[in-house]
Scaffold this motif. Structure first.
Motif, PDB file in Angstrom:
ATOM      1  N   ASP A   8       0.856  -1.182   0.000  1.00 24.36           N
ATOM      2  CA  ASP A   8       0.000   0.000   0.000  1.00 24.36           C
ATOM      3  C   ASP A   8       0.898   1.240   0.000  1.00 24.36           C
ATOM      4  N   ALA A   9       0.481   2.266  -0.697  1.00 28.15           N
ATOM      5  CA  ALA A   9       1.304   3.483  -0.801  1.00 28.15           C
ATOM      6  C   ALA A   9       1.394   4.241   0.513  1.00 28.15           C
ATOM      7  N   GLY A  10       0.432   4.011   1.422  1.00 25.59           N
ATOM      8  CA  GLY A  10       0.395   4.782   2.660  1.00 25.59           C
ATOM      9  C   GLY A  10      -0.364   6.077   2.466  1.00 25.59           C
ATOM     10  N   LYS A  11      -0.306   6.940   3.458  1.00 30.07           N
ATOM     11  CA  LYS A  11      -1.097   8.169   3.448  1.00 30.07           C
ATOM     12  C   LYS A  11      -0.324   9.416   2.997  1.00 30.07           C
ATOM     13  N   VAL A  12       0.997   9.309   2.878  1.00 26.48           N
ATOM     14  CA  VAL A  12       1.810  10.497   2.618  1.00 26.48           C
ATOM     15  C   VAL A  12       2.476  10.459   1.239  1.00 26.48           C
ATOM     16  N   ARG A  13       3.027   9.314   0.871  1.00 26.93           N
ATOM     17  CA  ARG A  13       3.765   9.204  -0.390  1.00 26.93           C
ATOM     18  C   ARG A  13       2.815   9.233  -1.591  1.00 26.93           C
ATOM     19  N   SER A  14       3.267   9.872  -2.676  1.00 23.67           N
ATOM     20  CA  SER A  14       2.421   9.998  -3.871  1.00 23.67           C
ATOM     21  C   SER A  14       2.392   8.716  -4.688  1.00 23.67           C
ATOM     22  N   ALA A 228      -3.777   4.293   9.794  1.00 27.57           N
ATOM     23  CA  ALA A 228      -4.505   5.031  10.831  1.00 27.57           C
ATOM     24  C   ALA A 228      -3.544   5.761  11.772  1.00 27.57           C
ATOM     25  N   ARG A 229      -2.327   5.214  11.901  1.00 30.82           N
ATOM     26  CA  ARG A 229      -1.326   5.848  12.773  1.00 30.82           C
ATOM     27  C   ARG A 229      -0.446   6.840  12.015  1.00 30.82           C
ATOM     28  N   GLY A 230      -0.774   7.113  10.771  1.00 31.45           N
ATOM     29  CA  GLY A 230      -0.045   8.136  10.005  1.00 31.45           C
ATOM     30  C   GLY A 230       0.304   7.707   8.594  1.00 31.45           C
ATOM     31  N   GLY A 231       0.625   6.422   8.403  1.00 33.52           N
ATOM     32  CA  GLY A 231       0.965   5.915   7.075  1.00 33.52           C
ATOM     33  C   GLY A 231       2.005   6.756   6.370  1.00 33.52           C
ATOM     34  N   THR A 232       3.104   7.057   7.067  1.00 35.64           N
ATOM     35  CA  THR A 232       4.088   8.005   6.544  1.00 35.64           C
ATOM     36  C   THR A 232       4.968   7.434   5.427  1.00 35.64           C
ATOM     37  N   ASP A 233       4.863   6.143   5.162  1.00 38.80           N
ATOM     38  CA  ASP A 233       5.688   5.518   4.136  1.00 38.80           C
ATOM     39  C   ASP A 233       4.876   4.424   3.450  1.00 38.80           C
ATOM     40  N   ASN A 234       5.408   3.915   2.341  1.00 42.19           N
ATOM     41  CA  ASN A 234       4.800   2.740   1.715  1.00 42.19           C
ATOM     42  C   ASN A 234       4.847   1.581   2.698  1.00 42.19           C
ATOM     43  N   ILE A 235       3.823   0.734   2.654  1.00 42.69           N
ATOM     44  CA  ILE A 235       3.701  -0.378   3.607  1.00 42.69           C
ATOM     45  C   ILE A 235       3.566  -1.675   2.820  1.00 42.69           C
ATOM     46  N   SER A 236       4.480  -2.613   3.049  1.00 39.99           N
ATOM     47  CA  SER A 236       4.413  -3.914   2.394  1.00 39.99           C
ATOM     48  C   SER A 236       4.562  -5.019   3.425  1.00 39.99           C
TER      49      SER A 236
END
Length: 248
Positions: A8-14, A228-236
């Motif tokens: 998932d791209a997360g909440k911050v990264r484009s 939910a805790r910020g998603g500051t980076d991509n998540i795998s």
């Protein structure tokens, strides 16, 4: 065995520079991989994809990786080839100067389990309902922790905690750490730091040990909680669950 992976791209990264997969060959051997790319102009996703695609093609083209020593040699040889390919790509694509990727892999056969790692993506086993980190991060702060100059707690919030000391594409030779792991476990978890920077081991364990959830739901929940805790980076996340009493 049950397995599932998701990115998932997360909440911050484009955009998403991670790559992840789980593969099984004809001899029922499993290869789990997570790569976290870096570099401008979307170069990071090129590097991470190159790593996972190359290793995946090599793995599915053979019936077995052989003995433990064969597997270690196979991993290190292929990782050096990937490193060479990334360096060549950067040379012929000036926009991609500085591209690179982390890589963490787990290779499970009926006889053994080995992990390989370069960078700061992480490999864990779940044993007795507890997560145990197998890999060691190749970061500046981890070096400072090992030298006794920083505590683990200080390292979590250090401004340079994401500075890598090793990665594929960073130097002429790739130095992959290899870990020989006991197979008496309940699960294998690989992830990029987009997960571990957002959730504690205890929070991850709680989700993985939730018997009300299917494996797919567990991984989706881990990513949702990270966001939910910020998603500051991509998540795998790549997870393989060994059923109770299952022969490995």
């Amino acid at each position: 065995m049950k397995s599932f992976y998701l990115t998932d791209a997360g909440k911050v990264r484009s955009h998403n520079e991670d790559s992840v997969t789980i593969l099984k060959n004809s001899n029922n051997e499993y290869l789990l991989m997570v790569a976290d790319g870096m570099g401008g102009h979307r170069a990071g996703e090129v590097a991470s994809s190159m790593a996972v695609t190359h290793l995946g093609k090599r793995f599915t083209s053979i019936s077995s990786v052989g003995s433990k020593l064969d597997a270690v040699n196979w991993l290190t040889d292929n990782v050096n080839e990937i490193n060479k390919n990334i360096l060549e790509y950067a040379d012929t694509n000036p926009d991609s100067k500085g591209l690179g990727t982390t890589l963490v892999v787990a290779l499970l056969t009926k006889e053994y389990l080995i992990f390989g790692n370069i960078g700061d993506s992480s490999g864990y086993v779940l044993k007795n309902k507890k997560l145990h980190k197998i890999t060691k991060d190749h970061t500046l702060v981890n070096l400072l922790v090992q030298a006794g100059d920083l505590t683990e707690e200080e390292a979590k919030f250090h401004p340079k905690k994401n500075v890598l000391m090793k990665a594929l594409g960073a130097s002429e030779k790739a130095e992959l750490d290899i870990f020989d792991v006991e197979t008496d476990i309940e699960g294998i978890l690989l992830c990029s730091d987009g997960l571990t920077n957002m959730l504690t081991n205890e929070q991850i364990e709680k989700v993985l040990e939730d018997n009300e959830l299917e494996i797919e739901e567990k991984i989706i929940k881990l990513i949702r909680k990270s966001n939910a805790r910020g998603g500051t980076d991509n998540i795998s996340v790549a997870y393989l669950s060994l059923e109770s009493g299952e022969s490995k």
